[in-house]
Design a protein around this motif. Structure first.
Motif, mmCIF file in Angstrom:
data_model
loop_
_atom_site.group_PDB
_atom_site.id
_atom_site.type_symbol
_atom_site.label_atom_id
_atom_site.label_comp_id
_atom_site.label_asym_id
_atom_site.label_seq_id
_atom_site.Cartn_x
_atom_site.Cartn_y
_atom_site.Cartn_z
ATOM 1 N N UNK A 34 0.806 -1.210 0.000
ATOM 2 C CA UNK A 34 0.000 0.000 0.000
ATOM 3 C C UNK A 34 0.839 1.261 0.000
ATOM 4 N N UNK A 35 0.151 2.391 -0.128
ATOM 5 C CA UNK A 35 0.873 3.669 -0.145
ATOM 6 C C UNK A 35 1.344 4.043 1.255
ATOM 7 N N UNK A 36 2.254 4.958 1.288
ATOM 8 C CA UNK A 36 2.774 5.416 2.567
ATOM 9 C C UNK A 36 4.159 4.863 2.812
ATOM 10 N N UNK A 37 4.674 5.110 3.999
ATOM 11 C CA UNK A 37 6.029 4.633 4.299
ATOM 12 C C UNK A 37 6.073 3.102 4.357
ATOM 13 N N UNK A 38 7.133 2.584 3.844
ATOM 14 C CA UNK A 38 7.302 1.130 3.831
ATOM 15 C C UNK A 38 7.747 0.683 5.218
ATOM 16 N N UNK A 39 7.043 -0.305 5.743
ATOM 17 C CA UNK A 39 7.364 -0.855 7.049
ATOM 18 C C UNK A 39 7.789 -2.303 6.871
ATOM 19 N N UNK A 40 8.552 -2.821 7.788
ATOM 20 C CA UNK A 40 8.930 -4.224 7.676
ATOM 21 C C UNK A 40 7.691 -5.106 7.823
ATOM 22 N N UNK A 41 7.667 -6.228 7.134
ATOM 23 C CA UNK A 41 6.503 -7.105 7.223
ATOM 24 C C UNK A 41 6.397 -7.739 8.610
ATOM 25 N N UNK A 42 5.189 -8.119 8.947
ATOM 26 C CA UNK A 42 4.986 -8.761 10.240
ATOM 27 C C UNK A 42 5.550 -10.174 10.197
ATOM 28 N N UNK A 43 5.654 -10.773 11.374
ATOM 29 C CA UNK A 43 6.229 -12.117 11.470
ATOM 30 C C UNK A 43 5.380 -13.135 10.718
ATOM 31 N N UNK A 44 4.065 -12.996 10.766
ATOM 32 C CA UNK A 44 3.198 -13.953 10.070
ATOM 33 C C UNK A 44 3.368 -13.859 8.558
ATOM 34 N N UNK A 45 3.573 -12.665 8.034
ATOM 35 C CA UNK A 45 3.801 -12.510 6.593
ATOM 36 C C UNK A 45 5.140 -13.116 6.202
ATOM 37 N N UNK A 46 6.129 -12.993 7.066
ATOM 38 C CA UNK A 46 7.428 -13.590 6.781
ATOM 39 C C UNK A 46 7.355 -15.116 6.749
ATOM 40 N N UNK A 47 6.437 -15.697 7.494
ATOM 41 C CA UNK A 47 6.292 -17.154 7.506
ATOM 42 C C UNK A 47 5.530 -17.686 6.301
ATOM 43 N N UNK A 48 4.721 -16.861 5.670
ATOM 44 C CA UNK A 48 3.898 -17.328 4.551
ATOM 45 C C UNK A 48 4.766 -17.812 3.398
ATOM 46 N N UNK A 49 5.775 -17.042 3.016
ATOM 47 C CA UNK A 49 6.577 -17.383 1.840
ATOM 48 C C UNK A 49 7.317 -18.713 1.983
ATOM 49 N N UNK A 50 8.069 -18.967 3.064
ATOM 50 C CA UNK A 50 8.748 -20.262 3.154
ATOM 51 C C UNK A 50 7.787 -21.433 3.298
ATOM 52 N N UNK A 51 6.664 -21.232 3.976
ATOM 53 C CA UNK A 51 5.694 -22.321 4.090
ATOM 54 C C UNK A 51 5.065 -22.645 2.741
ATOM 55 N N UNK A 52 4.755 -21.598 1.978
ATOM 56 C CA UNK A 52 4.193 -21.812 0.641
ATOM 57 C C UNK A 52 5.200 -22.510 -0.271
ATOM 58 N N UNK A 53 6.448 -22.092 -0.220
ATOM 59 C CA UNK A 53 7.474 -22.732 -1.050
ATOM 60 C C UNK A 53 7.706 -24.180 -0.624
ATOM 61 N N UNK A 54 7.665 -24.466 0.671
ATOM 62 C CA UNK A 54 7.817 -25.842 1.139
ATOM 63 C C UNK A 54 6.647 -26.701 0.676
ATOM 64 N N UNK A 55 5.441 -26.147 0.688
ATOM 65 C CA UNK A 55 4.277 -26.894 0.217
ATOM 66 C C UNK A 55 4.393 -27.200 -1.271
ATOM 67 N N UNK A 56 4.879 -26.242 -2.047
ATOM 68 C CA UNK A 56 5.067 -26.472 -3.480
ATOM 69 C C UNK A 56 6.145 -27.525 -3.710
ATOM 70 N N UNK A 57 7.227 -27.453 -2.958
ATOM 71 C CA UNK A 57 8.292 -28.440 -3.095
ATOM 72 C C UNK A 57 7.777 -29.834 -2.764
ATOM 73 N N UNK A 58 7.004 -29.962 -1.702
ATOM 74 C CA UNK A 58 6.436 -31.256 -1.327
ATOM 75 C C UNK A 58 5.468 -31.751 -2.397
#
Length: 69
Positions: A34-58
């Protein structure tokens, strides 16, 4: 090796679908910042990417396993 096994190599429907999902996430997920200052992603958002990639790999590992067929 039989002829069917020799011709099986390459990308199947599942591989293409998984790759399109990854590409769509890489394109559209940053738009959610979204617009505005860029903030670091939350911990749950950081977990989505590796979990999704692991699911695809499996999924790709299990889909390419020809011994169970």
């Amino acid at each position: 090796m039989t002829r069917v096994e020799a011709e099986y190599g390459g990308w199947g429907v599942g591989s293409v679908t998984a790759m399109l999902c990854v590409v769509a996430l890489l394109i559209f997920l940053p738009l959610g910042i979204g617009p505005g200052p860029i903030q670091p992603p939350s911990f749950s958002v950081l977990l989505i990417f590796p979990l999704f990639m692991a699911a695809i790999l499996l999924f790709l590992f299990l889909a390419s396993n020809t011994k169970s067929r």
